[in-house]
Design a protein around this motif. Sequence first.
Motif, short mmCIF file in Angstrom:
data_model
loop_
_atom_site.label_atom_id
_atom_site.label_comp_id
_atom_site.label_asym_id
_atom_site.label_seq_id
_atom_site.Cartn_x
_atom_site.Cartn_y
_atom_site.Cartn_z
N LEU A 17 0.84 -1.20 0.00
CA LEU A 17 0.00 0.00 0.00
C LEU A 17 0.87 1.26 0.00
CD1 LEU A 17 -3.18 0.61 2.14
CD2 LEU A 17 -1.39 2.34 2.06
N PHE A 18 1.84 1.32 0.92
CA PHE A 18 2.68 2.51 1.01
C PHE A 18 3.62 2.62 -0.19
CE2 PHE A 18 1.53 2.42 5.58
CZ PHE A 18 1.08 3.73 5.68
N ASN A 19 4.11 1.50 -0.68
CA ASN A 19 5.00 1.51 -1.83
C ASN A 19 4.31 2.15 -3.04
OD1 ASN A 19 7.53 0.28 -3.26
ND2 ASN A 19 5.81 -0.42 -4.47
N ASP A 20 3.08 1.71 -3.33
CA ASP A 20 2.35 2.26 -4.47
C ASP A 20 1.79 3.64 -4.18
OD1 ASP A 20 3.00 -0.16 -5.54
OD2 ASP A 20 1.00 -0.60 -6.31
N PHE A 21 1.56 3.94 -2.92
CA PHE A 21 1.12 5.29 -2.52
C PHE A 21 2.18 6.31 -2.91
CE2 PHE A 21 1.27 8.56 0.89
CZ PHE A 21 0.03 9.16 0.68
N TYR A 22 3.43 6.06 -2.57
CA TYR A 22 4.50 7.00 -2.88
C TYR A 22 4.78 7.09 -4.38
CZ TYR A 22 5.56 7.15 2.13
OH TYR A 22 5.47 7.33 3.49
N CYS A 23 4.62 5.96 -5.10
CA CYS A 23 4.97 5.98 -6.53
C CYS A 23 3.94 6.74 -7.35
CB CYS A 23 5.16 4.56 -7.05
SG CYS A 23 3.65 3.72 -7.57
N ASN A 24 2.77 7.07 -6.78
CA ASN A 24 1.73 7.79 -7.53
C ASN A 24 1.68 9.27 -7.17
OD1 ASN A 24 -0.20 7.71 -9.55
ND2 ASN A 24 -1.90 7.36 -8.15
N PHE A 25 2.74 9.79 -6.55
CA PHE A 25 2.80 11.22 -6.24
C PHE A 25 3.03 12.07 -7.49
CE2 PHE A 25 4.14 11.52 -1.47
CZ PHE A 25 3.11 10.65 -1.14
N LEU A 26 3.79 11.53 -8.45
CA LEU A 26 4.28 12.33 -9.57
C LEU A 26 3.18 13.02 -10.38
CD1 LEU A 26 6.70 13.33 -11.18
CD2 LEU A 26 6.57 11.24 -12.56
N PRO A 27 2.06 12.35 -10.75
CA PRO A 27 1.05 13.05 -11.55
C PRO A 27 0.51 14.31 -10.88
CG PRO A 27 0.65 10.69 -11.59
CD PRO A 27 1.72 10.92 -10.57
N VAL A 28 0.38 14.29 -9.55
CA VAL A 28 -0.14 15.45 -8.83
C VAL A 28 0.94 16.52 -8.66
CG1 VAL A 28 -1.15 16.23 -6.65
CG2 VAL A 28 -1.82 14.03 -7.61
N LEU A 29 2.18 16.10 -8.45
CA LEU A 29 3.27 17.04 -8.21
C LEU A 29 3.78 17.68 -9.49
CD1 LEU A 29 5.36 15.10 -5.53
CD2 LEU A 29 3.73 16.95 -5.15
N LEU A 30 3.56 17.02 -10.63
CA LEU A 30 4.11 17.51 -11.89
C LEU A 30 3.68 18.94 -12.24
CD1 LEU A 30 6.07 16.42 -13.96
CD2 LEU A 30 4.16 15.50 -15.25
N PRO A 31 2.38 19.30 -12.11
CA PRO A 31 2.00 20.68 -12.43
C PRO A 31 2.67 21.72 -11.52
CG PRO A 31 0.07 19.25 -12.36
CD PRO A 31 1.21 18.46 -11.81
N ILE A 32 3.05 21.32 -10.31
CA ILE A 32 3.71 22.24 -9.39
C ILE A 32 5.19 22.38 -9.74
CG2 ILE A 32 4.22 22.72 -6.96
CD1 ILE A 32 1.85 20.93 -6.22
N ILE A 33 5.79 21.26 -10.15
CA ILE A 33 7.23 21.24 -10.42
C ILE A 33 7.56 21.87 -11.78
CG2 ILE A 33 9.23 19.71 -10.76
CD1 ILE A 33 7.67 17.70 -8.98
N MET A 34 6.67 21.72 -12.75
CA MET A 34 6.96 22.18 -14.11
C MET A 34 7.38 23.65 -14.17
SD MET A 34 4.15 20.19 -16.48
CE MET A 34 4.59 21.10 -17.96
#
Length: 395
Positions: A17-34
């Motif tokens: 659960l936690f492993n896949d929880f952390y790996c799915n951060f990128l789609p949400v963080l991408l608009p902030i990081i771009m």
Amino acid sequence: MRFSARVSVVLLALGHLFNDFYCNFLPVLLPIIMPRLDLSLTLSGLLVMVMSIASNMMQPVFGFLMDRHRMSWLLIPVIPFGAICICTIGFLTTKAMLFLLIALTGLSVSAFHPLGSSLVAKVAPAGRQGQSMSLYVAGGNIGFAFAPVVIVAYTQALPLSALPWLILPSLCMMGLYAYSGLARFSTIQETSPSDRLPLRKMLRNPSVVRLNIAMGLRCWTHVAVSTFLPLLLVSAGYSAMISGTLLTLFLAGCACGGITGGMLGDRFGHKRIILGALILAVAPTAYFFTHAGTAPLSLLALFLSGAFLIASQPSSIVWAQRAMPGSAGMASGMMMGLSFGFGSLGAALTAAIADQIGLAPALLLTTLPLILSIFVAAATPYPENARTQKAETAA
């Protein structure tokens, strides 16, 4: 072990659960990081591709190594390692460091999946391998489903510099794994040298090859839905909040399907459940793509689509592990990683088709590989040793 077999399976599912929880951060963080790192859309797409390759395509490699070398010690640091990589993303100042951290986050995912499923196969109660694998798969689906909701709320309330606080749950998992004794299990499969298939024969094994093709075709549909569903709904006039909620509904259906699929496989046979789930997935998937929206029947179809698309995964892992004696890690790496990698390539083709005919018709066409997967799975020979094990368990 310090805990019972059932509790140990729950711990491995919680880690998933936690492993896949952390790996799915990128789609949400991408608009902030771009805007922070001046990323173009092309570079953003490359970043997603790096994450996909590192987290999916490398799983069979890690599985192959774990089947031949004692690597269970990785269970303790692997989840915190991925969490630290993704949660420090707000402090990066260069594109090169961003690509490196995303690749390392993906590698932590690739390492955990075959390791966790190999340990589930070892500690699962007798005759409950499918049920235990269902719980393990469902844990990952739940973490993956709720990551976007949590991260959107978190980043709206706190700055990106506060993201490292989310590392704390991974440190708790590290402590639990260190105390449990699970990391002392050997990942080397307990089979005689005569039973273990060499790599060349594994890659030519018709059961393994056809099953991987069937699951890759299924993943094409699954990845296309989970990737393009928000865009489909936003283009149809729905808000981002509604689009995100419907994506969570689809992924919640995946979690439910992951829980029930392996349990039913233990009772009715894993090949039957795979074929049944693939057949039942076609109608609700096609219905939603022709009636995309928030109508009750559309919501039910979306939920059932997720449930049936994932219901076959636990049984496919058990099937592959039995078809590849002594290579449980590589087998699970194929079913949980390589097949999703193939699905990502198919989703890229769907995107190219969408540029020509529109997104909704292109997504409807993804039911075709799903239908094809039914015929490939039906033509896949079920391993004889699995039938023998089932007969022995019944006796």
